[in-house]
Design an enzyme around this catalytic site. Structure first.
Site, PDB file in Angstrom:
ATOM      1  N   HIS A   3       0.871  -1.180   0.000  1.00 51.56           N
ATOM      2  CA  HIS A   3       0.000   0.000   0.000  1.00 51.56           C
ATOM      3  C   HIS A   3       0.909   1.231   0.000  1.00 51.56           C
ATOM      4  CE1 HIS A   3       1.124   0.076   4.206  1.00 51.56           C
ATOM      5  NE2 HIS A   3       0.623  -1.151   4.370  1.00 51.56           N
ATOM      6  N   HIS A  30       4.087   1.346   2.247  1.00 53.13           N
ATOM      7  CA  HIS A  30       5.282   0.685   1.693  1.00 53.13           C
ATOM      8  C   HIS A  30       5.916   1.561   0.604  1.00 53.13           C
ATOM      9  CE1 HIS A  30       2.833  -2.994   2.916  1.00 53.13           C
ATOM     10  NE2 HIS A  30       3.957  -3.194   3.565  1.00 53.13           N
ATOM     11  N   GLN A  45       7.632 -15.238  12.174  1.00 53.41           N
ATOM     12  CA  GLN A  45       7.279 -14.086  13.009  1.00 53.41           C
ATOM     13  C   GLN A  45       5.785 -14.053  13.339  1.00 53.41           C
ATOM     14  OE1 GLN A  45       8.567 -10.975  10.088  1.00 53.41           O
ATOM     15  NE2 GLN A  45       6.722  -9.912  10.750  1.00 53.41           N
ATOM     16  N   GLU A  51       7.567   3.813  10.969  1.00 57.95           N
ATOM     17  CA  GLU A  51       7.313   4.059  12.399  1.00 57.95           C
ATOM     18  C   GLU A  51       5.979   3.451  12.824  1.00 57.95           C
ATOM     19  OE1 GLU A  51       7.740   8.268  12.815  1.00 57.95           O
ATOM     20  OE2 GLU A  51       9.934   8.147  12.707  1.00 57.95           O
ATOM     21  N   VAL A  55       1.987   6.446   7.163  1.00 57.65           N
ATOM     22  CA  VAL A  55       1.061   6.940   6.128  1.00 57.65           C
ATOM     23  C   VAL A  55      -0.341   6.472   6.510  1.00 57.65           C
ATOM     24  CG1 VAL A  55       0.480   6.873   3.672  1.00 57.65           C
ATOM     25  CG2 VAL A  55       2.876   6.871   4.389  1.00 57.65           C
TER      26      VAL A  55
HETATM   27  P1  AMP Z   1       5.032  -5.179   6.436  1.00 57.47           P
HETATM   28  O1  AMP Z   1       4.848  -5.496   4.999  1.00 57.47           O
HETATM   29  O2  AMP Z   1       3.772  -5.010   7.197  1.00 57.47           O
HETATM   30  O3  AMP Z   1       6.035  -6.074   7.117  1.00 57.47           O
HETATM   31  O4  AMP Z   1       5.696  -3.740   6.454  1.00 57.47           O
HETATM   32  C1  AMP Z   1       6.891  -3.480   5.761  1.00 57.47           C
HETATM   33  C2  AMP Z   1       7.403  -2.123   6.190  1.00 57.47           C
HETATM   34  O5  AMP Z   1       6.435  -1.138   5.852  1.00 57.47           O
HETATM   35  C3  AMP Z   1       7.625  -2.027   7.706  1.00 57.47           C
HETATM   36  O6  AMP Z   1       8.824  -1.320   7.950  1.00 57.47           O
HETATM   37  C4  AMP Z   1       6.417  -1.262   8.168  1.00 57.47           C
HETATM   38  O7  AMP Z   1       6.633  -0.522   9.352  1.00 57.47           O
HETATM   39  C5  AMP Z   1       6.194  -0.330   6.989  1.00 57.47           C
HETATM   40  N1  AMP Z   1       4.811   0.163   6.991  1.00 57.47           N
HETATM   41  C6  AMP Z   1       3.675  -0.582   7.087  1.00 57.47           C
HETATM   42  N2  AMP Z   1       2.592   0.222   7.117  1.00 57.47           N
HETATM   43  C7  AMP Z   1       3.051   1.488   7.047  1.00 57.47           C
HETATM   44  C8  AMP Z   1       2.413   2.763   7.049  1.00 57.47           C
HETATM   45  N3  AMP Z   1       1.086   2.907   7.138  1.00 57.47           N
HETATM   46  N4  AMP Z   1       3.196   3.867   6.953  1.00 57.47           N
HETATM   47  C9  AMP Z   1       4.561   3.744   6.877  1.00 57.47           C
HETATM   48  N5  AMP Z   1       5.213   2.575   6.871  1.00 57.47           N
HETATM   49  C10 AMP Z   1       4.478   1.457   6.961  1.00 57.47           C
END
Ligand code: AMP
Length: 281
Positions: free
Chosen positions: A34, A37, A61, A148, A176
């Site tokens: 999204h 990312h 995890q 974050e 975001v």
């Molecule tokens: P994930 O795919 O959920 O493991 O997330 C991959 C990276 O994207 C991680 O560093 C998350 O913290 C970051 N991330 C996920 N959602 C958001 C968001 N809404 N805003 C900023 N970074 C995000």
């Protein structure tokens, strides 16, 4: 964009990159991409010569099998989003290639992984640390970008890098949000329209803490906010903490520390959502 699916291909690609002397910005993800990312990718592109994303739903995890099984997987859509947004390399390894032998490494992050996500998701950060160690050892990135949104994860990754002396610089990027304030998350796809609207209360409550900070004791405010959140039908609070932004330990008084973070995890239906907001004295 070059799509890398095997370790052999990864090694060859990386040795070619190394010969160019170009800097590499790494964005690890679990896919179902999204705009959160994509914001990390944008930052990686802006600060490095080349951008490198990974998509890997890391089984170790997940502390609930259901959550792992239900985690959205949309590889084709993700690949086209990355290509459209100018990503140079994407690595989508298999579980077998990431974990050729089933060795469980044990990590100790002291008090930091005993609270919040660590307390409610046993083994979660151990799995995160293991997959990121593998990535950092395979991919000689100059910088790696983390949201974050996963505030505790970001703090733990910084510790991991320090402990293991990895050369990569860890960069935290802002959360975001959807227009209604809901933090973007791959898990939001599993919410109904109605649940998405209801979930907007999470950010409203976090902002409310910011406004009422210093007017009430942290513990009292915390109890009131939990009550407000649970007024929403079908929403259960797993934890709600006002913590020191560096140690992640709960604060008792507003002047305990200059930097705080308010972290929350809730369940709406079968979907678990997390969010946070920073507070400064
Ligand atoms: P994930 O795919 O959920 O493991 O997330 C991959 C990276 O994207 C991680 O560093 C998350 O913290 C970051 N991330 C996920 N959602 C958001 C968001 N809404 N805003 C900023 N970074 C995000």
């Amino acid at each position: 964009m070059k799509h890398i699916t095997s370790l052999a291909n990864l090694k060859e690609t990386l040795s070619n990159i190394r010969m160019t002397g170009k800097t590499l910005g790494f964005v690890p993800t679990m896919g179902a991409l999204h705009l959160g990312h994509i914001s990390l990718l944008e930052r990686a592109k802006a600060e490095n010569d080349l951008s490198f994303c990974s998509i890997f739903v890391n089984p170790i995890q997940f502390n609930e099998q259901n959550d792992y099984d239900a985690y959205p997987r949309e590889l084709e859509k993700d690949l086209s989003a990355l290509a459209k947004n100018g990503c140079d390399y994407v690595f989508t390894p298999s579980v077998k290639e990431m974990y050729p032998v089933a060795v469980k490494e044990e990590y100790d992050f002291g008090e930091m992984d005993k609270v919040m996500e660590g307390a409610y998701r046993p083994g979660h950060f151990n799995g995160v640390a293991q997959v990121l160690s593998r990535f950092f050892e395979l991919i000689p990135a100059d910088r790696a970008y983390f949201g974050e949104k996963d505030f505790q994860q970001l703090a733990i990754v910084k510790q991991l890098v320090k402990k293991k002396n990895y050369k990569v610089e860890i960069i935290g990027c802002p959360i975001v949000r959807e227009n209604n304030g809901l933090a973007m998350s791959s898990r939001n796809m599993r919410l109904s329209e109605k649940q998405r609207k209801e979930a907007a209360i999470i950010y409203r409550c976090l902002q409310n803490v910011k406004q009422r900070m210093n007017m009430e004791e942290p513990l009292k405010l915390k109890k009131e906010v939990i009550r407000d959140l649970e007024k929403e039908n079908n929403l259960q609070v797993e934890y709600f903490e006002i913590a020191d932004a560096n140690t992640l330990q709960p604060v008792k008084n507003w002047d305990d520390t200059p930097e705080m973070v308010v972290c929350v995890a809730v369940r709406i239906g079968g979907v678990r959502l997390i969010d946070n907001i920073r507070l400064f004295n």
